[in-house]
Write an enzyme that holds these catalytic residues in place. Structure first.
Site, PDB file in Angstrom:
ATOM      1  N   ASP A  60       0.858  -1.187   0.000  1.00  0.00           N
ATOM      2  CA  ASP A  60       0.000   0.000   0.000  1.00  0.00           C
ATOM      3  C   ASP A  60       0.895   1.238   0.000  1.00  0.00           C
ATOM      4  O   ASP A  60       1.647   1.468   0.949  1.00  0.00           O
ATOM      5  CB  ASP A  60      -0.893  -0.026   1.244  1.00  0.00           C
ATOM      6  CG  ASP A  60      -1.858   1.142   1.281  1.00  0.00           C
ATOM      7  OD1 ASP A  60      -2.524   1.387   0.258  1.00  0.00           O
ATOM      8  OD2 ASP A  60      -1.941   1.817   2.314  1.00  0.00           O
ATOM      9  N   THR A  93      -3.139   5.899  -4.304  1.00  0.00           N
ATOM     10  CA  THR A  93      -2.014   6.638  -3.706  1.00  0.00           C
ATOM     11  C   THR A  93      -0.711   6.381  -4.468  1.00  0.00           C
ATOM     12  O   THR A  93       0.046   7.299  -4.744  1.00  0.00           O
ATOM     13  CB  THR A  93      -1.827   6.236  -2.226  1.00  0.00           C
ATOM     14  OG1 THR A  93      -1.731   4.813  -2.130  1.00  0.00           O
ATOM     15  CG2 THR A  93      -2.999   6.694  -1.394  1.00  0.00           C
ATOM     16  N   THR A  94      -0.479   5.114  -4.813  1.00  0.00           N
ATOM     17  CA  THR A  94       0.751   4.770  -5.535  1.00  0.00           C
ATOM     18  C   THR A  94       0.758   5.432  -6.904  1.00  0.00           C
ATOM     19  O   THR A  94       1.781   6.009  -7.321  1.00  0.00           O
ATOM     20  CB  THR A  94       0.872   3.237  -5.688  1.00  0.00           C
ATOM     21  OG1 THR A  94       0.745   2.634  -4.390  1.00  0.00           O
ATOM     22  CG2 THR A  94       2.208   2.848  -6.274  1.00  0.00           C
ATOM     23  N   ASP A 386      -9.090   0.590   1.508  1.00  0.00           N
ATOM     24  CA  ASP A 386      -9.023   1.126   0.139  1.00  0.00           C
ATOM     25  C   ASP A 386     -10.324   0.843  -0.617  1.00  0.00           C
ATOM     26  O   ASP A 386     -10.872   1.719  -1.296  1.00  0.00           O
ATOM     27  CB  ASP A 386      -7.852   0.500  -0.632  1.00  0.00           C
ATOM     28  CG  ASP A 386      -6.495   1.014  -0.160  1.00  0.00           C
ATOM     29  OD1 ASP A 386      -6.485   1.923   0.702  1.00  0.00           O
ATOM     30  OD2 ASP A 386      -5.458   0.516  -0.633  1.00  0.00           O
TER      31      ASP A 386
END
Length: 543
Positions: A60, A93-94, A386
């Site tokens: 994550d 997010t990544t 998520d």
């Protein structure tokens, strides 16, 4: 002529012009490279070890960046991008950090061609505006009542994380949980979905409780262990004898008076319990303490009581059961009581816990996350978090786009066409922005062990010749396929937020042409090259 005049203290270092820009761009790119290998269904995990020896194993993006010990100021700014993405939409997010890193890399190439940072920023802003309109054009409206589609969206978010082997079961739980807490305006407060983690058994045993799970046990073993057709009273006042607000001293000279005094205290406690019983309550949840004698009377009355329950749990119980929180026992009436099908104490992973379940119309629910070890449970909980975010976005907005890099390739293709209509050096920045977006499908291919160039060329050809906006890279088969037909879809908000956050952070770093830094920054030395990005405690040189 006298020598140079120093206006800065000796311990302050200053980096100007291209040096400052290169230093910040490098820091941003290093952060992006750190999380890049975790992207997609075939992404790898990171093991993070802190200075106490505690381990976190995850892929994550935001968790990795939060856990890392980073000192470089530009790198910290990029970490803020991931945190914002997590807070706003829960996923992506990544992707946000990787796109930001690639935008910085493209900007560096333009700086080497003597394109002024202001021109690059202006080009990026033009590109961002166009991208937002392209994304809106590509998005499809969905029926938020379509639970099968919501399940596919949840499964896309879970794929590649620790919960993947049970993604169908978990996706169903998430959709049920999110649809339960939708308010009248179609908005969702994800805080009303409580996530309780317990290790011991397989991930597949993760379950949804239509009510609240409280990590407490009965205050007295004489109380009933299970109450059906529960009438629940919620108190935020103690069931104890109040001490006087002013200092007082009572002198008792007669032993009989002492007995009367004790009896009076007992009567006060008994009266409190009688008032609770008279309201019709058979379950009591108290935020404060419960006197030992009051526990005895409650047990005799057949009331299951829990004490010192967290305020957040009490507030969730009001949403789940319909009970009102009472501050004074004298005010408690039958109308203030909440209802639940059953309240039962059960042992979970060696700990007694209270299950308040089978609520009729719960507006707060609990997901009990299971896994064989603590690290597995933590990673499954992150995947669930998520997925809750993306399902919530879809229900609130009703707009989705295809995954697997389909959006990025289509957007990049249209952006290049738009670039031809842009005059001046900004055109180069718009084209650079288009190239930067393609880092997502390229990274997906690399992480799956595929030829990134070949996959990207095939994707471009598919989008150019067949005019399909939904063809992306299926990393499981290594083929270019229709991702919408495969059920690989994401909320529009995840994409728009990620690209916007990445662009704004890249622009902010490009505006900086002067860095004035104390040698000691955040407790660590700032080396001459401003590379002060120490690794995790106990893992020097990780970065």
């Amino acid at each position: 002529m006298s020598g140079p005049t120093n206006v800065m203290p000796e311990h302050v270092k200053r980096y100007m012009g291209r040096d400052a820009q290169r230093m910040n761009i490098l820091a941003g790119r290093i952060i992006a490279e750190t999380v890049r290998s975790t992207l997609g269904p075939k992404g790898m995990d990171k093991m993070l070890v802190d200075d106490l020896g505690d381990i976190v194993i995850t892929n994550d993006g935001v968790t990795i960046l939060k856990e890392m010990s980073v000192e470089h100021p530009a790198a910290k700014m990029l970490i803020e991008v991931a945190k914002t993405q997590e807070k706003e939409v829960g996923d992506g997010t990544t992707s946000a950090v990787i796109v930001a890193g690639e935008l910085l890399r493209k900007a560096e190439e333009l700086l080497d061609q003597n394109v002024h940072p202001t021109m690059i920023i202006k080009g990026y802003q033009l590109a961002l505006g166009k991208v937002q309109s392209i994304l809106k054009d590509m998005a499809t409206t969905v029926d938020v009542e379509d639970k099968e589609l919501l399940k596919k969206i949840a499964m896309t978010a879970i794929t590649g994380k620790g919960a993947e082997k049970a993604k169908g079961h978990i996706a169903e739980i998430i959709v049920d949980a999110v649809t339960s807490v939708v308010d009248g305006d179609g908005k969702i407060d994800t805080d009303l979905i409580k996530i309780e983690k317990k290790e011991g058994i397989a991930v597949e045993e993760t379950s949804l409780i239509k009510g609240i799970l409280i990590d407490k046990e009965r205050v007295n073993p004489q109380m009933p262990k299970k109450v059906e057709d529960a009438k629940i009273a919620l108190l935020n006042c103690p069931i104890e004898i109040k001490s006087t607000e002013t200092d007082a001293k009572i002198s008792i000279t007669d032993p009989t008076k002492m007995m009367e005094f004790i009896e009076q205290e007992e009567k006060m406690l008994k009266d409190m319990v009688e008032e609770i019983k008279a309201s019709g309550a058979n379950v009591l949840v108290c935020q404060k303490g419960i006197d030992d004698l009051a526990q005895h009377y409650l047990a005799k009355a057949g009331i299951l009581a829990i004490r010192r329950v967290k305020k957040s749990d009490i507030e969730k119980l009001t949403k789940a059961t319909g009970a009102n929180i009472i501050s004074n026992i004298k005010d408690l009436t039958a109308d203030d009581l909440g209802e639940a099908g059953v309240v039962v104490e059960e042992k979970v992973a060696g700990d007694n816990m209270i299950f308040v379940k089978e609520c009729k119309h719960p507006k707060a629910v609990t997901i009990l996350v299971r896994g064989t070890t603590e690290h597995v449970v933590d990673e499954v909980a992150r995947a669930i978090d998520d997925a809750i975010g993306v399902v919530s976005c879809t229900i609130e907005d009703g707009k989705i786009v295809a995954g697997g890099g389909a959006v990025e390739v289509e957007t990049a293709m249209r952006l290049r066409e738009f670039a031809d209509s842009v005059s001046g050096r900004e055109q180069l920045a718009v084209k650079g922005f288009a190239d930067a977006l393609e880092v997502i499908p390229r990274t997906l291919a690399e992480n799956a062990g595929l030829d990134a160039i070949e996959m990207l060329v095939n994707l471009r050809a598919k989008h150019a010749t067949e005019g399909s906006t939904t063809f992306g890279l299926n990393v499981l088969t290594g083929e270019v396929e229709d991702m919408a037909a495969n059920g690989v879809v994401e909320p529009l908000r995840v994409k728009t937020q990620a690209i916007q956050s990445a662009t704004e952070s890249a622009e902010m770093l490009l505006r900086i042409d002067d860095v004035i830094a104390a040698e000691k920054l955040g407790g660590g030395d700032m080396p001459a090259d401003m590379g002060g990005m120490g690794g995790m405690g106990g893992m020097p040189g990780m970065m």
